[in-house]
Scaffold this active site. Structure first.
Site, short mmCIF file in Angstrom:
data_model
loop_
_atom_site.label_atom_id
_atom_site.label_comp_id
_atom_site.label_asym_id
_atom_site.label_seq_id
_atom_site.Cartn_x
_atom_site.Cartn_y
_atom_site.Cartn_z
N GLY A 1 0.80 -1.20 0.15
CA GLY A 1 -0.13 0.06 -0.21
C GLY A 1 0.92 1.21 -0.39
O GLY A 1 1.61 1.27 1.22
N GLY B 1 -0.82 4.57 0.47
CA GLY B 1 -1.21 5.08 0.90
C GLY B 1 -0.46 6.19 1.80
O GLY B 1 0.34 5.99 1.69
N PHE B 2 -1.13 7.12 2.96
CA PHE B 2 -0.11 7.66 3.66
C PHE B 2 0.38 6.75 4.33
O PHE B 2 1.51 7.33 5.37
CB PHE B 2 -1.24 8.76 4.13
CG PHE B 2 -2.05 9.59 3.96
CD1 PHE B 2 -0.90 11.03 3.53
CD2 PHE B 2 -2.77 9.66 3.82
CE1 PHE B 2 -1.77 11.47 3.00
CE2 PHE B 2 -3.39 10.63 3.03
CZ PHE B 2 -2.75 12.01 2.84
N GLY B 3 -0.05 5.46 5.14
CA GLY B 3 0.48 5.18 5.79
C GLY B 3 1.60 3.96 5.74
O GLY B 3 2.82 3.85 5.87
N GLU C 1 -18.02 18.12 2.97
CA GLU C 1 -17.27 19.16 1.88
C GLU C 1 -17.94 18.40 0.58
O GLU C 1 -17.84 19.62 -0.06
CB GLU C 1 -16.19 18.36 2.35
CG GLU C 1 -15.10 18.87 3.46
CD GLU C 1 -13.81 17.60 3.42
OE1 GLU C 1 -13.11 18.73 4.60
OE2 GLU C 1 -13.60 17.25 2.63
N ASP D 1 -5.76 2.14 8.29
CA ASP D 1 -6.86 2.35 8.08
C ASP D 1 -6.51 1.12 8.54
O ASP D 1 -8.57 0.37 8.52
CB ASP D 1 -7.59 2.32 7.19
CG ASP D 1 -7.80 3.74 7.04
OD1 ASP D 1 -7.71 4.70 7.81
OD2 ASP D 1 -8.14 4.47 5.36
N ALA E 1 -5.60 9.98 7.42
CA ALA E 1 -4.43 10.68 6.96
C ALA E 1 -3.37 10.80 8.76
O ALA E 1 -2.73 10.03 8.24
CB ALA E 1 -4.33 11.57 6.08
N GLN E 2 -3.44 11.06 9.69
CA GLN E 2 -2.58 11.63 10.36
C GLN E 2 -1.96 10.01 11.25
O GLN E 2 -1.22 9.81 11.60
CB GLN E 2 -2.86 12.84 11.56
CG GLN E 2 -2.47 13.88 10.69
CD GLN E 2 -0.62 14.24 10.86
OE1 GLN E 2 -0.18 13.16 11.94
NE2 GLN E 2 -0.32 14.68 9.80
#
Length: 441
Positions: free
Chosen positions: A15, A17-19, A178, A315, A326-327
């Site tokens: 992955g 993503g952010f992680g 949003e 996640d 995200a954090q």
């Protein structure tokens, strides 16, 4: 390699993503060889997908190529593919990519496969109400949103026009709020004057949620302020309202007053997340438990129970009721990388992951957002400025930041949208992608 030289420690990261990306970058100077496996060739800044869907940003501005991001990291390589099976005994990951299947062996494994959209057991809803988890989702929604106005312009049946100009967003969390806010701005600020037969200001934007509040995790004060701003934009907010059915031409909801139907051609699903299939497979292979969403219940140091060489972050992990933001992914990815470096250096490991909450943000419209940072709460322009700074900070790549600022200037200061191009292929490709995925081994 010299016959007496020890092979370098192999770290596989699933992955980007952010992680996964931040875990990989944290291993830059470690004595390891990192293999990053991802289903796409880009890193996706998922929190800004709604801006791609509503024509503010292009997909390239929120999805830089992974190879470009990691081009200076000599100990990392990137492979395209989707991890389908993890063998913790053989320490091997099986991967599929278009037309090819392969395996990668590891000494340490960081699983950061993210999350998928949850339709709460009603996956057939996805055909009529796309989620907001991928570039494909955002481009499809862009085509549906702008296409609805174009079709309404040539339609002669008043009922059909009303249906085309009714947009329903399911889920009043940050993404749903949003999204609803930006569609309202499109209808009331950006598109008026561009059509002859319809008035975009007559569009209905309906935000639906089964919970009694919007942005329920932000606290009562910010939730109330967000609701006020949504009403000011003309968004119809229907709370304590459960979606029970979705089809091509509308949506059925249920409240305390009974069941009713909302006629709508464009539905957006922003409610619920679920762990990917890989999480369930890894749980079965290791004997680990999962929570109701399918996330792995990990040890305090983010390792999978019984397997100190496997880390589940972001996640995918269920730990201390941490939110899927995200954090959490960034910090847990860095923590896993730090544990690997300590183990290789002969230092004690097993330190628990400690999450530092940097706050929650949600933008509602131009110059209006809500932000919760510790004991401090911001709303309106101040919250929006904080949102702007934070999102610029975490956009990967200098070029992306510059072009994003230019497009935000066009959208927020002016009345244009820089990215309104949509194609029939984007709108109707979902079925073709599903058929392709069904054929994968």
């Amino acid at each position: 390699m010299d016959e007496h030289e020890q092979p370098r420690h192999r770290v596989v990261v699933i992955g980007a993503g952010f992680g996964g990306l931040f875990a990989t970058k944290a291993l830059k100077n470690a004595p390891v060889d990192v293999t990053l496996i991802n289903g796409t060739a880009y890193h996706l800044f998922q929190p800004l997908l709604y801006q791609v869907a509503t024509g503010i940003l292009s997909e390239g501005e929120i999805a830089p190529p992974i190879r470009e991001v990691l081009k200076r990291q000599k100990n990392a390589k990137t492979l395209l593919g989707t991890a389908t099976h993890i063998d913790p005994v053989a320490k091997r990951v099986d991967v599929v990519a278009p037309g090819v299947a392969y395996s990668v062996e590891y000494d340490s494994l960081i699983v950061a496969a993210g999350a998928s959209q949850s339709y709460f057991g009603k996956n057939e809803f996805a055909d009529f109400a796309p989620g907001m988890k991928s570039i494909d989702d955002a481009l499809e929604l862009r085509g549906r949103i702008f296409g609805a106005f174009e079709l309404a312009e040539i339609e002669t049946d008043p009922a059909a026009i009303d249906r085309l100009l009714t947009f329903v967003v399911v889920g009043a969390g940050p993404t749903g709020v949003e999204m609803a806010g930006q569609i309202a701005e499109l209808a009331h600020r950006h598109l008026p004057g561009q059509y002859h037969n319809i008035d975009p200001r007559q569009a209905r934007i309906i935000l639906v949620d089964a919970l009694p509040t919007v942005l329920s995790t932000f606290g009562d004060h910010l939730s109330t302020e967000a609701l006020r701003q949504l009403h000011k934009l003309g968004v119809e907010v229907e709370l304590s309202t459960k979606v029970v059915d979705v089809d091509e031409s509308g949506i059925e909801v249920e409240t305390d007053n009974g069941r009713r139907r909302i006629e709508s051609s464009t539905k957006i699903w922003a409610a619920g997340v679920a762990a990917p299939a890989l999480s369930v497979q890894l749980a079965q292979a290791t004997g680990a438990e999962t929570d109701r969403a399918g996330r792995l219940k990990v040890n305090p140091d983010t390792t999978v129970p019984g397997h100190p060489e496997i880390y589940a972050v972001g996640d995918m992990m269920a730990l201390d009721q941490l939110p899927g933001v995200a954090q959490v992914a960034i910090q847990s990815g860095r923590h896993a990388a730090g544990q690997i470096k300590k183990r290789l250096a002969g230092q004690p490991t097993g330190q628990p992951f400690k999450y530092f909450d940097k706050g929650s943000l949600a933008t509602i419209s131009r110059f209006s957002a809500v932000a919760s940072v510790g004991r401090f709460h911001f709303a309106g322009l101040l919250g929006w400025l904080l949102w702007l700074v934070v999102h610029l900070l975490y956009l990967v790549g200098f070029k992306n930041r510059v072009t994003a600022v230019l497009h935000w200037f066009v959208s927020f200061i002016g009345r244009g949208r820089s990215e309104r191009v949509a194609t029939f292929q984007q709108v109707f490709a979902r079925r073709a992608l599903q058929e392709y995925q069904e054929k994968l081994p």
